[in-house]
Design a protein around this motif. Sequence first.
Motif, PDB file in Angstrom:
ATOM      1  N   GLN A 221       0.831  -1.207   0.000  1.00 13.98           N
ATOM      2  CA  GLN A 221       0.000   0.000   0.000  1.00 13.98           C
ATOM      3  C   GLN A 221       0.863   1.255   0.000  1.00 13.98           C
ATOM      4  O   GLN A 221       0.541   2.239  -0.691  1.00 13.98           O
ATOM      5  CB  GLN A 221      -0.919  -0.011   1.226  1.00 13.98           C
ATOM      6  CG  GLN A 221      -2.053  -1.023   1.136  1.00 13.98           C
ATOM      7  CD  GLN A 221      -2.920  -1.029   2.380  1.00 13.98           C
ATOM      8  OE1 GLN A 221      -2.412  -0.993   3.512  1.00 13.98           O
ATOM      9  NE2 GLN A 221      -4.238  -1.089   2.198  1.00 13.98           N
TER      10      GLN A 221
ATOM     11  N   VAL B  40      -2.727  -4.283  -5.329  1.00 15.58           N
ATOM     12  CA  VAL B  40      -3.857  -4.469  -6.250  1.00 15.58           C
ATOM     13  C   VAL B  40      -4.649  -5.741  -5.936  1.00 15.58           C
ATOM     14  O   VAL B  40      -5.685  -5.981  -6.571  1.00 15.58           O
ATOM     15  CB  VAL B  40      -3.346  -4.535  -7.702  1.00 15.58           C
ATOM     16  CG1 VAL B  40      -2.618  -3.244  -8.076  1.00 15.58           C
ATOM     17  CG2 VAL B  40      -2.411  -5.732  -7.903  1.00 15.58           C
TER      18      VAL B  40
ATOM     19  N   ARG C 178      -6.635  -6.887  -3.474  1.00 15.93           N
ATOM     20  CA  ARG C 178      -8.032  -6.819  -3.018  1.00 15.93           C
ATOM     21  C   ARG C 178      -8.954  -6.338  -4.135  1.00 15.93           C
ATOM     22  O   ARG C 178     -10.076  -6.852  -4.286  1.00 15.93           O
ATOM     23  CB  ARG C 178      -8.145  -5.896  -1.803  1.00 15.93           C
ATOM     24  CG  ARG C 178      -9.543  -5.887  -1.172  1.00 15.93           C
ATOM     25  CD  ARG C 178      -9.519  -5.212   0.172  1.00 15.93           C
ATOM     26  NE  ARG C 178      -9.015  -3.835   0.086  1.00 15.93           N
ATOM     27  CZ  ARG C 178      -8.591  -3.140   1.150  1.00 15.93           C
ATOM     28  NH1 ARG C 178      -8.591  -3.699   2.354  1.00 15.93           N
ATOM     29  NH2 ARG C 178      -8.161  -1.901   0.994  1.00 15.93           N
ATOM     30  N   THR C 179      -8.504  -5.402  -4.921  1.00 16.96           N
ATOM     31  CA  THR C 179      -9.319  -4.907  -6.049  1.00 16.96           C
ATOM     32  C   THR C 179      -9.591  -6.030  -7.039  1.00 16.96           C
ATOM     33  O   THR C 179     -10.732  -6.213  -7.495  1.00 16.96           O
ATOM     34  CB  THR C 179      -8.602  -3.744  -6.753  1.00 16.96           C
ATOM     35  OG1 THR C 179      -8.369  -2.691  -5.820  1.00 16.96           O
ATOM     36  CG2 THR C 179      -9.433  -3.230  -7.918  1.00 16.96           C
ATOM     37  N   VAL C 180      -8.550  -6.802  -7.382  1.00 15.95           N
ATOM     38  CA  VAL C 180      -8.724  -7.923  -8.315  1.00 15.95           C
ATOM     39  C   VAL C 180      -9.620  -8.981  -7.698  1.00 15.95           C
ATOM     40  O   VAL C 180     -10.515  -9.537  -8.367  1.00 15.95           O
ATOM     41  CB  VAL C 180      -7.352  -8.522  -8.687  1.00 15.95           C
ATOM     42  CG1 VAL C 180      -7.525  -9.761  -9.553  1.00 15.95           C
ATOM     43  CG2 VAL C 180      -6.490  -7.491  -9.396  1.00 15.95           C
ATOM     44  N   ASN C 181      -9.429  -9.274  -6.421  1.00 16.85           N
ATOM     45  CA  ASN C 181     -10.217 -10.288  -5.734  1.00 16.85           C
ATOM     46  C   ASN C 181     -11.702  -9.949  -5.761  1.00 16.85           C
ATOM     47  O   ASN C 181     -12.547 -10.803  -6.113  1.00 16.85           O
ATOM     48  CB  ASN C 181      -9.710 -10.408  -4.300  1.00 16.85           C
ATOM     49  CG  ASN C 181     -10.546 -11.323  -3.433  1.00 16.85           C
ATOM     50  OD1 ASN C 181     -11.051 -10.904  -2.398  1.00 16.85           O
ATOM     51  ND2 ASN C 181     -10.685 -12.578  -3.820  1.00 16.85           N
ATOM     52  N   HIS C 182     -12.077  -8.715  -5.433  1.00 14.00           N
ATOM     53  CA  HIS C 182     -13.486  -8.325  -5.409  1.00 14.00           C
ATOM     54  C   HIS C 182     -14.069  -8.234  -6.813  1.00 14.00           C
ATOM     55  O   HIS C 182     -15.249  -8.590  -7.024  1.00 14.00           O
ATOM     56  CB  HIS C 182     -13.637  -6.982  -4.678  1.00 14.00           C
ATOM     57  CG  HIS C 182     -13.532  -7.101  -3.200  1.00 14.00           C
ATOM     58  ND1 HIS C 182     -14.625  -7.026  -2.351  1.00 14.00           N
ATOM     59  CD2 HIS C 182     -12.462  -7.296  -2.382  1.00 14.00           C
ATOM     60  CE1 HIS C 182     -14.233  -7.166  -1.097  1.00 14.00           C
ATOM     61  NE2 HIS C 182     -12.920  -7.328  -1.095  1.00 14.00           N
ATOM     62  N   ALA C 183     -13.279  -7.767  -7.777  1.00 14.15           N
ATOM     63  CA  ALA C 183     -13.784  -7.621  -9.144  1.00 14.15           C
ATOM     64  C   ALA C 183     -14.105  -8.980  -9.765  1.00 14.15           C
ATOM     65  O   ALA C 183     -15.175  -9.167 -10.363  1.00 14.15           O
ATOM     66  CB  ALA C 183     -12.763  -6.872  -9.996  1.00 14.15           C
TER      67      ALA C 183
END
Length: 341
Positions: free
Chosen positions: A122, A128, A130-135
Amino acid sequence: MGESTVKAEEGRTATPYPTPSPTADETDPEATEAVTVTDTRADPEATPPRETSVRADRTPGPAVAAGPRRLRRLRSPRRPRIWFEILLIAVSYWTYSLIRNAVPEQRTQALKNADWIWHTEQTLGIAVERTVNHAVDSVTWLIVAMNYYYATLHFIVTIGVLVWLFRSHPGRYAATRLTLFATTAVALLGYYLYPLAPPRLMNGGHFIDTVVRHETWGSMASGNLKNMSNPYAAMPSMHIGWSLWCGLTIFALASAPWARILGLLYPAATLVVIVATANHFWLDAVGGMICLAFGCTLSYLWYGALPHRLPRLVAEDRGPAVALVRRRADRRAEDEQPAAR
């Protein structure tokens, strides 16, 4: 004067002199290669003393020569035996799993290491995961496919590449297998020295455990099978280490362009999968690459070349292969002769 002569070298003679008794250096097989003798005649009109050198026989004995021959034989590619390879791979993977799962589950330290990696990413602006995981989790069919990808292709593709090498590139098989085994072995050191929790097990990381949410079967990362595997052995990622080994091997040795392209895409797709399923930080992939670099280096040092630089066939197969090529060339020449007439 009644001098007698003794033969010193072929075709030459030397005047006799008292023969010195052997010394320790002369009887030692590792002594110098020449024995020096001085002419000590008492005749005042004689020429000055001279030295005669006799070369010692330095031919190595059978025991000395056997060592280098045995080493050369071990380092020379040989045709692999199917029963031995199956047994070796089975025992090696069983040993790897046993050691990996026997590493102490240092939960507290593993969670601290995960928090440190996440905070560092961070800070650097490269977090990146968490963004990839949720998307990806928002697309059900895609994340379910990735869960199965993570659970199965890791083994299927690796075994498939080994079988392909065994059948089509026997001369390169041993060197390539050594790369894979060395990569896996050094990863065990990372599991022991740096326990790391995957993102899905972090406290307050807000990652989604996609296997639990979508009830995917077959993965030992979560669910009913999670107790059979050490969940804190995330660094380095052997999903990346093995997939990159497969991809580079296919790219280097395959002749079909589409196969070489797939070889490069496979580790890239694996990187997306391990991040999207929250099983690894992308820095775990860097650890897997470092392990593979170690495996390639060890294989190069042992065989003297990278696997793709070695002959495709082993020595005992080259004779029949050359003969087959010559027979085919002769047939083509015979077929072309009537056409030329």
